[in-house]
Design a protein around this motif. Structure first.
Motif, short mmCIF file in Angstrom:
data_model
loop_
_atom_site.label_atom_id
_atom_site.label_comp_id
_atom_site.label_asym_id
_atom_site.label_seq_id
_atom_site.Cartn_x
_atom_site.Cartn_y
_atom_site.Cartn_z
N UNK A 100 15.44 10.78 10.20
CA UNK A 100 16.61 10.30 10.94
C UNK A 100 16.93 8.86 10.57
N UNK A 101 15.91 8.05 10.39
CA UNK A 101 16.12 6.65 10.03
C UNK A 101 16.73 6.50 8.65
N UNK A 105 20.51 4.79 7.78
CA UNK A 105 20.55 3.49 7.10
C UNK A 105 21.94 3.09 6.60
N UNK A 106 22.76 3.98 6.02
CA UNK A 106 24.10 3.55 5.62
C UNK A 106 24.96 3.13 6.81
N UNK A 107 24.75 3.77 7.96
CA UNK A 107 25.53 3.43 9.15
C UNK A 107 25.12 2.08 9.71
N UNK A 108 23.83 1.78 9.60
CA UNK A 108 23.35 0.46 10.02
C UNK A 108 23.99 -0.64 9.18
N UNK A 118 23.59 7.44 16.44
CA UNK A 118 22.70 8.55 16.78
C UNK A 118 23.45 9.88 16.81
N UNK A 119 24.68 9.85 17.30
CA UNK A 119 25.49 11.06 17.32
C UNK A 119 25.78 11.56 15.91
N UNK A 120 26.12 10.65 15.02
CA UNK A 120 26.43 11.03 13.64
C UNK A 120 25.18 11.57 12.94
N UNK A 121 24.04 10.92 13.14
CA UNK A 121 22.80 11.39 12.51
C UNK A 121 22.43 12.77 13.04
N UNK A 134 13.37 15.57 12.14
CA UNK A 134 13.97 14.25 12.30
C UNK A 134 12.95 13.12 12.37
N UNK A 135 11.82 13.36 13.02
CA UNK A 135 10.83 12.30 13.22
C UNK A 135 9.79 12.23 12.11
#
Length: 337
Positions: A100-101, A105-108, A118-121, A134-135
């Motif tokens: 998930x991270x 990263x591109x969104x960050x 979080x919704x997009x991921x 995810x984790x």
């Protein structure tokens, strides 16, 4: 829409000039899944990098929705590049971050706030079928799963175009199918234009709408996949359609033989039985078989035909969309009706 006009690119290697692309022109329709097919060294990856604005051609133009990208630099070039997602053969993932991270990263980097991020991921994890992972971290995933993560990451910023360079390389066949299904979902559910480079004609068979075949940096064939397979002499047809292997003795049992390509449910299921009944002839399949191009059934058969109206029956099949070639008379020399 992507328009590539007369693109040429040469590299200097060990003091020699190597021509990667020679006057390449292709059109990629918005919302399509376009395949660039060719062996190693054919120039397909260079073409993808030029479309992704990672390489500048020596000559020619890449247009995105009519915009000449060759005139861009600085901030405007960076803005246009954000509309282009890229999936490389070796996924660039951060080993220390969760799946998930990595997708986030591109969104960050774009400054997207936490809830929206979080919704997009979450949506992208669902798209690529990896919500339960995810984790986890990249080291815990298979090659095919990593490729799907790379696709999700490339889609994070909602690009208009996704370029996937040989997305099934190093992935076993079962997982390769899952990767291709994700690319197809990106096209169908997100409306993303997808360009795939591959040496594998099987990729084209499964997901591509249109194709360009490259050889030594030159486009030797291009068009919609279904149009190209309708011509049995095309490279695409030869690569995708079932092979025909028959002996002279098999053919000699019939009044007439012919090679027929049938495209679509109606043609494959009904055309030959209807012709047989209408013209009082018997069709027998003596070579070839069935396949699928995407969701479309396609048959390529060598048919043996018995009956006085064999020629008329084959002509009727051709008039209704069957592609009839290589007709030959059997020993009885049936005359056309």
């Amino acid at each position: 829409m992507i328009t590539v006009e007369n693109l040429s690119k040469t590299f200097a290697t060990n003091g020699n000039s190597v021509v990667a692309l020679r006057d390449v022109s292709v059109d990629v329709q918005a919302g399509s899944l376009f395949g660039v097919v060719g062996p190693a060294g054919s120039g397909k990856s260079v073409l993808a990098r030029c479309i992704a604005l990672q390489e500048r051609p020596d000559r020619g133009v890449v247009r995105l929705d009519g915009l000449n990208t060759g005139t861009l630099d600085g901030r405007r070039l960076r803005e246009i590049r954000r509309q282009l997602g890229v999936v490389s053969t070796k996924p660039e993932l951060i080993a220390e971050r969760t799946i998930a991270g990595n997708i986030a990263s591109p969104l960050e980097q774009l400054g997207v706030d936490g809830p929206q991020r979080r919704s997009r991921v979450g949506s992208l994890l669902d798209l690529v079928g990896l919500t339960p992972r995810a984790a986890q971290r990249p080291g815990e995933l298979s090659a095919g799963q990593l490729r799907r993560v790379a696709v999700a990451k490339a889609l994070a910023a909602a690009p208009a175009v996704l370029l996937a360079d040989d997305p099934t390389a190093g992935v076993d066949p079962e997982e390769a199918g899952a990767v291709l299904a994700v690319l197809d979902r990106a096209r169908s559910e997100l409306g993303t234009t997808v360009v795939v480079t591959t040496p594998d004609a099987g990729v084209v068979r499964r997901v591509c709408d249109d194709v360009a075949v490259l050889e030594d940096g030159t486009v030797v064939e291009r068009g919609t996949v279904l149009d190209l397979i309708s011509n049995p002499a095309s490279r695409t047809a030869q690569a995708l359609l079932p092979a025909i292997e028959t002996t002279r003795a098999q053919v000699a049992r019939y009044d007439r033989s012919a090679d027929v390509v049938l495209v679509g449910f109606a043609s494959v299921g009904a055309l030959l039985p209807e012709a047989a009944g209408r013209f009082d002839v018997e069709f027998a399949t003596i070579g070839g078989g069935l396949t699928r191009i995407g969701d479309t059934p396609v048959g390529r058969f060598r048919l043996g035909v018995r009956g006085e109206r064999a020629d008329a029956a084959l002509a009727w099949v051709a008039e209704r969309g069957g592609h009839v070639t290589h007709t030959a008379r059997g020993p009885q020399g049936v005359a056309a009706a």
